[in-house]
Write an enzyme that holds these catalytic residues in place. Structure first.
Site, PDB file in Angstrom:
ATOM      1  N   ASN A   9       9.387 -27.883  30.670  1.00 51.73           N
ATOM      2  CA  ASN A   9       9.334 -26.877  31.721  1.00 51.73           C
ATOM      3  C   ASN A   9       7.951 -26.649  31.588  1.00 51.73           C
ATOM      4  O   ASN A   9       7.211 -26.277  30.769  1.00 51.73           O
ATOM      5  CB  ASN A   9       9.959 -25.626  30.935  1.00 51.73           C
ATOM      6  CG  ASN A   9       9.875 -24.475  31.909  1.00 51.73           C
ATOM      7  OD1 ASN A   9       9.459 -24.439  32.843  1.00 51.73           O
ATOM      8  ND2 ASN A   9      10.168 -23.265  30.890  1.00 51.73           N
ATOM      9  N   TRP A  10       7.198 -26.767  33.046  1.00 52.07           N
ATOM     10  CA  TRP A  10       5.689 -26.942  33.003  1.00 52.07           C
ATOM     11  C   TRP A  10       5.373 -25.355  33.226  1.00 52.07           C
ATOM     12  O   TRP A  10       4.143 -25.231  33.079  1.00 52.07           O
ATOM     13  CB  TRP A  10       5.176 -27.620  34.286  1.00 52.07           C
ATOM     14  CG  TRP A  10       5.516 -28.974  34.253  1.00 52.07           C
ATOM     15  CD1 TRP A  10       6.096 -29.631  33.316  1.00 52.07           C
ATOM     16  CD2 TRP A  10       4.976 -29.878  35.097  1.00 52.07           C
ATOM     17  NE1 TRP A  10       5.908 -31.080  33.413  1.00 52.07           N
ATOM     18  CE2 TRP A  10       5.235 -31.415  34.810  1.00 52.07           C
ATOM     19  CE3 TRP A  10       4.189 -29.996  36.250  1.00 52.07           C
ATOM     20  CZ2 TRP A  10       4.821 -32.496  35.245  1.00 52.07           C
ATOM     21  CZ3 TRP A  10       3.751 -31.043  36.778  1.00 52.07           C
ATOM     22  CH2 TRP A  10       4.102 -32.211  36.310  1.00 52.07           C
ATOM     23  N   LYS A  11       6.261 -24.452  33.582  1.00 51.38           N
ATOM     24  CA  LYS A  11       5.981 -23.173  33.721  1.00 51.38           C
ATOM     25  C   LYS A  11       4.768 -23.023  34.719  1.00 51.38           C
ATOM     26  O   LYS A  11       5.092 -23.869  35.690  1.00 51.38           O
ATOM     27  CB  LYS A  11       5.781 -22.641  32.177  1.00 51.38           C
ATOM     28  CG  LYS A  11       6.626 -22.709  31.334  1.00 51.38           C
ATOM     29  CD  LYS A  11       6.446 -22.028  30.077  1.00 51.38           C
ATOM     30  CE  LYS A  11       7.554 -22.045  28.825  1.00 51.38           C
ATOM     31  NZ  LYS A  11       7.211 -21.449  27.731  1.00 51.38           N
ATOM     32  N   HIS A  96      15.872 -18.406  31.716  1.00 55.29           N
ATOM     33  CA  HIS A  96      14.797 -18.545  30.479  1.00 55.29           C
ATOM     34  C   HIS A  96      14.083 -17.201  29.916  1.00 55.29           C
ATOM     35  O   HIS A  96      14.292 -16.346  30.761  1.00 55.29           O
ATOM     36  CB  HIS A  96      13.672 -19.335  31.048  1.00 55.29           C
ATOM     37  CG  HIS A  96      12.467 -19.902  30.257  1.00 55.29           C
ATOM     38  ND1 HIS A  96      11.701 -19.234  29.970  1.00 55.29           N
ATOM     39  CD2 HIS A  96      12.700 -21.072  29.639  1.00 55.29           C
ATOM     40  CE1 HIS A  96      10.813 -19.842  28.992  1.00 55.29           C
ATOM     41  NE2 HIS A  96      11.352 -21.022  28.760  1.00 55.29           N
ATOM     42  N   GLU A  98      11.590 -16.049  29.472  1.00 58.23           N
ATOM     43  CA  GLU A  98      10.466 -15.623  30.131  1.00 58.23           C
ATOM     44  C   GLU A  98      11.022 -14.738  31.597  1.00 58.23           C
ATOM     45  O   GLU A  98      10.610 -13.553  31.829  1.00 58.23           O
ATOM     46  CB  GLU A  98       9.177 -16.454  30.332  1.00 58.23           C
ATOM     47  CG  GLU A  98       8.533 -16.909  29.144  1.00 58.23           C
ATOM     48  CD  GLU A  98       7.922 -18.342  29.306  1.00 58.23           C
ATOM     49  OE1 GLU A  98       7.750 -18.804  30.281  1.00 58.23           O
ATOM     50  OE2 GLU A  98       7.303 -18.840  28.044  1.00 58.23           O
ATOM     51  N   GLU A 168      16.929 -20.880  22.838  1.00 52.94           N
ATOM     52  CA  GLU A 168      15.811 -20.612  22.640  1.00 52.94           C
ATOM     53  C   GLU A 168      15.502 -19.621  21.679  1.00 52.94           C
ATOM     54  O   GLU A 168      15.947 -18.661  21.776  1.00 52.94           O
ATOM     55  CB  GLU A 168      15.087 -19.961  24.040  1.00 52.94           C
ATOM     56  CG  GLU A 168      14.869 -20.885  25.240  1.00 52.94           C
ATOM     57  CD  GLU A 168      14.360 -20.121  26.323  1.00 52.94           C
ATOM     58  OE1 GLU A 168      13.072 -20.297  26.565  1.00 52.94           O
ATOM     59  OE2 GLU A 168      14.873 -19.371  26.913  1.00 52.94           O
ATOM     60  N   GLY A 174       5.405 -18.107  19.505  1.00 54.32           N
ATOM     61  CA  GLY A 174       4.242 -17.399  19.764  1.00 54.32           C
ATOM     62  C   GLY A 174       4.324 -16.298  19.043  1.00 54.32           C
ATOM     63  O   GLY A 174       3.686 -15.356  18.922  1.00 54.32           O
ATOM     64  N   SER A 214       9.657 -24.612  19.462  1.00 52.21           N
ATOM     65  CA  SER A 214       8.683 -25.453  19.642  1.00 52.21           C
ATOM     66  C   SER A 214       8.487 -26.943  18.870  1.00 52.21           C
ATOM     67  O   SER A 214       8.279 -27.166  17.966  1.00 52.21           O
ATOM     68  CB  SER A 214       7.437 -24.649  18.659  1.00 52.21           C
ATOM     69  OG  SER A 214       7.221 -23.407  19.354  1.00 52.21           O
ATOM     70  N   GLY A 235       8.075 -26.988  26.230  1.00 48.33           N
ATOM     71  CA  GLY A 235       7.009 -26.197  27.017  1.00 48.33           C
ATOM     72  C   GLY A 235       5.841 -27.088  27.005  1.00 48.33           C
ATOM     73  O   GLY A 235       5.539 -28.015  27.653  1.00 48.33           O
ATOM     74  N   GLY A 236       4.773 -26.318  26.368  1.00 49.29           N
ATOM     75  CA  GLY A 236       3.254 -26.798  26.307  1.00 49.29           C
ATOM     76  C   GLY A 236       3.205 -28.114  26.001  1.00 49.29           C
ATOM     77  O   GLY A 236       2.366 -28.800  26.620  1.00 49.29           O
TER      78      GLY A 236
END
Length: 253
Positions: A9-11, A96, A98, A168, A174, A214, A235-236
């Site tokens: 997921n590049w966001k 998601h 977010e 998730e 974070g 993560s 993600g990242g």
């Protein structure tokens, strides 16, 4: 059908040049390496058609990061299931954390989006998971149960088998907290047991459940070795081919 999947997921990241470069790197990696999992990406909507062109032989699945519950109309900024189908996208992430946090997305809305995706032959990747407060209060199993039931349990057995679920742990993203592979496995097993209780064990065993915490190159293999974890929603680490490829290799013996 239950599959091993690593989805990136590049966001809201990458300009068009960087996005094209990363896709080209991923295509080259896929052509040169046998993988024991399916590889999917969810780039920003602006790049979906480019992704479909680059991965023209379906080397990599192409997914949107969200889609509308509505078929068409005056919904500025939205993308419909029909639009995604028309560019031969494979599916969409739905619900998601977010989207829930910043856009007030509810399980009821997710239910409508899942149905809209299925109606157009798209794969819904439905996300659920508890917050730090919910985890610390011991309500994590209850929260995930309610999310799963409200968003998915109006589906038929044949429909739910086409859904991919991504757990998730919002509390471990974070926050400085860390979810262990055992904690992730507990929730994945819980979700599968909920589906088994509603639809039967045979149906539950056909559904891929991904871990959306993560996942990194150094913990992917341990996480993916858990019996109810069928891959990851990354993600990242999906934004660098070096990291993403090593996570994909977490499925290699």
């Amino acid at each position: 059908m239950r599959k091993n999947i690593v989805a990136g997921n590049w966001k809201m990241n990458k300009n068009v040049i960087d996005a094209q470069q990363l896709m080209a790197q991923l295509l080259e990696y896929k052509k040169e390496n046998a993988t024991n999992c399916e590889v999917w990406i969810a780039p920003p909507a602006l790049y979906l058609m480019m992704a479909r062109d680059i991965f023209e032989n379906n080397e990599v699945g192409v997914f949107s990061q969200d889609m509308s519950e509505f078929a068409a109309g005056a919904y500025t900024g939205e993308i419909s299931a029909d639009m995604l189908q028309s560019i031969e996208a494979d599916g969409s992430i739905i619900g998601h954390s977010e989207r829930r946090q910043y856009h007030g997305e509810t399980d009821a809305a997710c239910n409508k989006k899942v149905k809209a995706a299925l109606d157009k032959g798209l794969i819904p990747v439905y996300c659920n998971g508890e917050t730090l407060e919910q985890r610390k209060s011991g309500k994590h199993l209850e929260v995930v149960k309610a999310q799963t039931e409200e968003a998915l349990f109006t589906l038929s057995a044949e429909e739910i088998k086409k859904v991919v679920i991504a757990y998730e742990p919002v509390w471990a993203i974070g926050t400085g907290e860390t979810a262990t592979p055992e904690q992730a496995q507990e929730i994945h097993a819980h979700i599968r047991s909920l589906i088994a209780a509603k639809y039967g064990q045979e149906v539950a065993d056909e559904i891929s459940i991904l871990y959306g915490g993560s996942v990194k190159p150094d913990n992917a293999k341990e996480i993916f070795s858990q019996p109810d974890i069928d891959g990851g929603l990354i993600g990242g680490a999906a934004l660098k081919i070096e990291d993403f490829s090593k996570i994909i290799e977490g499925f290699n013996n």
